[in-house]
Enzyme design. Structure first.
Site, PDB file in Angstrom:
ATOM      1  N   SER A  40       0.825  -1.194   0.000  1.00  0.00           N
ATOM      2  CA  SER A  40       0.000   0.000   0.000  1.00  0.00           C
ATOM      3  C   SER A  40       0.871   1.260   0.000  1.00  0.00           C
ATOM      4  O   SER A  40       1.715   1.429  -0.881  1.00  0.00           O
ATOM      5  CB  SER A  40      -0.963  -0.048   1.191  1.00  0.00           C
ATOM      6  OG  SER A  40      -1.953   0.937   1.092  1.00  0.00           O
ATOM      7  N   ASP A  62      -9.232  -5.194  -5.311  1.00  0.00           N
ATOM      8  CA  ASP A  62      -8.691  -4.213  -4.375  1.00  0.00           C
ATOM      9  C   ASP A  62      -9.703  -3.080  -4.211  1.00  0.00           C
ATOM     10  O   ASP A  62     -10.035  -2.387  -5.168  1.00  0.00           O
ATOM     11  CB  ASP A  62      -7.377  -3.668  -4.936  1.00  0.00           C
ATOM     12  CG  ASP A  62      -6.622  -2.781  -3.957  1.00  0.00           C
ATOM     13  OD1 ASP A  62      -7.260  -2.201  -3.060  1.00  0.00           O
ATOM     14  OD2 ASP A  62      -5.395  -2.660  -4.103  1.00  0.00           O
ATOM     15  N   HIS A  83      -6.901  -5.934  -1.223  1.00  0.00           N
ATOM     16  CA  HIS A  83      -5.772  -5.022  -1.032  1.00  0.00           C
ATOM     17  C   HIS A  83      -4.708  -5.589  -0.099  1.00  0.00           C
ATOM     18  O   HIS A  83      -3.514  -5.422  -0.342  1.00  0.00           O
ATOM     19  CB  HIS A  83      -6.299  -3.696  -0.458  1.00  0.00           C
ATOM     20  CG  HIS A  83      -5.259  -2.621  -0.358  1.00  0.00           C
ATOM     21  ND1 HIS A  83      -4.698  -2.023  -1.465  1.00  0.00           N
ATOM     22  CD2 HIS A  83      -4.685  -2.023   0.731  1.00  0.00           C
ATOM     23  CE1 HIS A  83      -3.823  -1.099  -1.074  1.00  0.00           C
ATOM     24  NE2 HIS A  83      -3.796  -1.092   0.253  1.00  0.00           N
TER      25      HIS A  83
END
Length: 430
Positions: free
Chosen positions: A243, A337, A370
């Site tokens: 991320s 995601d 994600h």
């Protein structure tokens, strides 16, 4: 099952049914080997699995099975039936299908020195009587790996050093906007022969309390600290980031010398969240559209469409000029995601690098969300996010996400082993 057979099955509780898990202690990313003997042929049973994380939260899974003709079950061959949390032949299903018992949560592993205890129980169906139980400890540190807290200059981190004389390749491990210091992935990487530094960058100890306090020179100081460690191959340094940690990893490889390999997990090809002061300039951050934030029926925030497109001419200066880097890149993303469109960002990043004839691998996983973690971590579809102050959607479909985590971990280990010239063969087991 007939009344006679059910009576026989209940009698099996006297001790003839054995639930076996091997080994009794292993590393968290090791496969699961579980089998049952002593059942009545065709007997229907359920396998219940429970794990309590470091926050005291319980995660459970349920597999329903029918014994084979010899009264046996072997998860590597026996299919799980409908009605549980997973179906089909899934040897590791009891692990990756674990779900939080209460609400939406991310499994917490705060102290990697203590293993997680997984409890298995086999139950007669439909009565529910317990036929046999087993316990397995899944550890994050193999024997001989050193865990060293780091408080050197401004650097706040934990260093994990494999046993042996070394030198070993070095890896910096970065997580995202949740802040704090997360050690579980770094400890597992150290088990495979890498000196790994889990690096905090905000929201921890005396570090900045917000992302606006970040500076590139902090990450440069951390990189130099790692290079100076006696057991580190100073020319074999990699970075892995998830991320926000992924775009920081790419930025480090672009503007700091000596980084050979970068793994970006569900990251962005632009600087995000806050401008980043670098040496003599400031890298702007990608824009955000609050009006595009949505909420699920359960009141969970969905920001998947609110981050601006890095290819929009208005945000070209936010793009990270990674073609300047001499590092090799591995990009991993999920098509489900719900944080941001990481698959699109990866596609844009690959196009830019290939235009400059740079080395890059990219894999996009259908159904993956994600939070791509090491193997057998439970899927976290949503969890409370400290930065937002509310529960946030991450995405992911149970089986697809689990398979993505298994495959991604293999690719990560292979990539770092190749690019950093590591020998991991002797470091893969407890």
């Amino acid at each position: 099952m007939s009344g006679s057979a059910l009576s026989q099955a209940r009698c099996s509780m006297s001790g003839s049914v054995k639930l076996r898990v091997s080994p009794e202690r292993c590393l968290f990313d090791d496969p699961l080997r579980l089998e049952v003997i002593g059942l009545i042929p065709g007997q229907e049973v359920s396998l219940r699995t429970e794990l309590t994380d470091d926050d005291g939260e319980s995660f459970t899974s349920l597999g329903r099975y029918r014994a084979g003709s010899g009264g046996e079950l072997k998860l590597s061959r026996s299919p799980a039936l409908e009605g549980g949390t997973f179906t089909g032949v899934e040897a590791e299903g009891p692990l990756w299908a674990l779900e939080p018992r209460n609400g939406v949560r991310r499994m917490a592993k705060k102290d990697v020195r203590r293993p997680l205890t997984v409890r298995f129980s086999l139950h007669q169906e439909p009565a529910g009587d317990v036929l046999s139980t087993a316990v397995q400890e899944r550890s994050f540190l193999r024997e001989g790996v050193s865990r060293i807290p780091v408080r050197e200059g401004r650097v706040r981190a934990t260093l994990f050093i494999p046993p042996g004389p070394g030198p070993f390749p070095g890896i910096i491990d970065l997580y995202g906007t949740g802040g704090g210091l997360m050690e579980h992935r770094a400890s597992l990487l150290a088990n495979h022969g890498f000196v790994t530094m889990a690096l905090a960058f905000y929201g921890y100890d005396d570090l900045p309390s917000h992302l606006g306090g970040l500076r590139l020179d902090y990450f440069g100081e951390a990189l130099e600290f790692l290079k100076q460690q006696p057991k580190v191959k100073k020319q074999e340094i990699g970075i892995i980031g998830l991320s926000k940690g992924a775009d920081l990893a790419i930025t480090m490889a672009t503007f700091l010398p000596g980084i050979k390999a970068v793994v970006s997990i569900c990251g962005c090809n632009a600087n995000t969240m806050a401008p980043l002061p670098c040496d003599g300039f400031v890298l702007p951050c990608l824009g955000f559209s609050p009006e595009k934030i949505k909420f699920t029926e359960a009141g969970i925030v969905d920001i998947s469409e609110s981050t601006c497109d890095p290819m929009d001419p208005a945000f070209q200066e936010c793009l990270i000029p990674a073609e300047r880097s001499s590092a090799a890149f591995l990009l991993l993303s999920g098509l489900d995601d719900k944080n941001w469109p990481s698959a699109l960002y990866s596609k844009q990043f690959v196009a830019r690098l290939k235009e400059h004839k740079k080395e890059v691998e990219s894999y996009c996983y259908p159904g993956a969300g994600h939070l791509l973690e090491p193997p057998y971590f439970p899927l976290c579809k949503a969890s409370y996010h400290k930065l937002l102050g509310m529960s946030m959607l991450w995405g992911g479909q149970l089986r697809a996400h689990a398979k993505a985590q298994e495959d991604a971990w293999k690719k990560i280990l292979r990539f770092f082993s190749k690019q950093l010239k590591a020998n991991t063969a002797a470091h893969s087991h407890l």
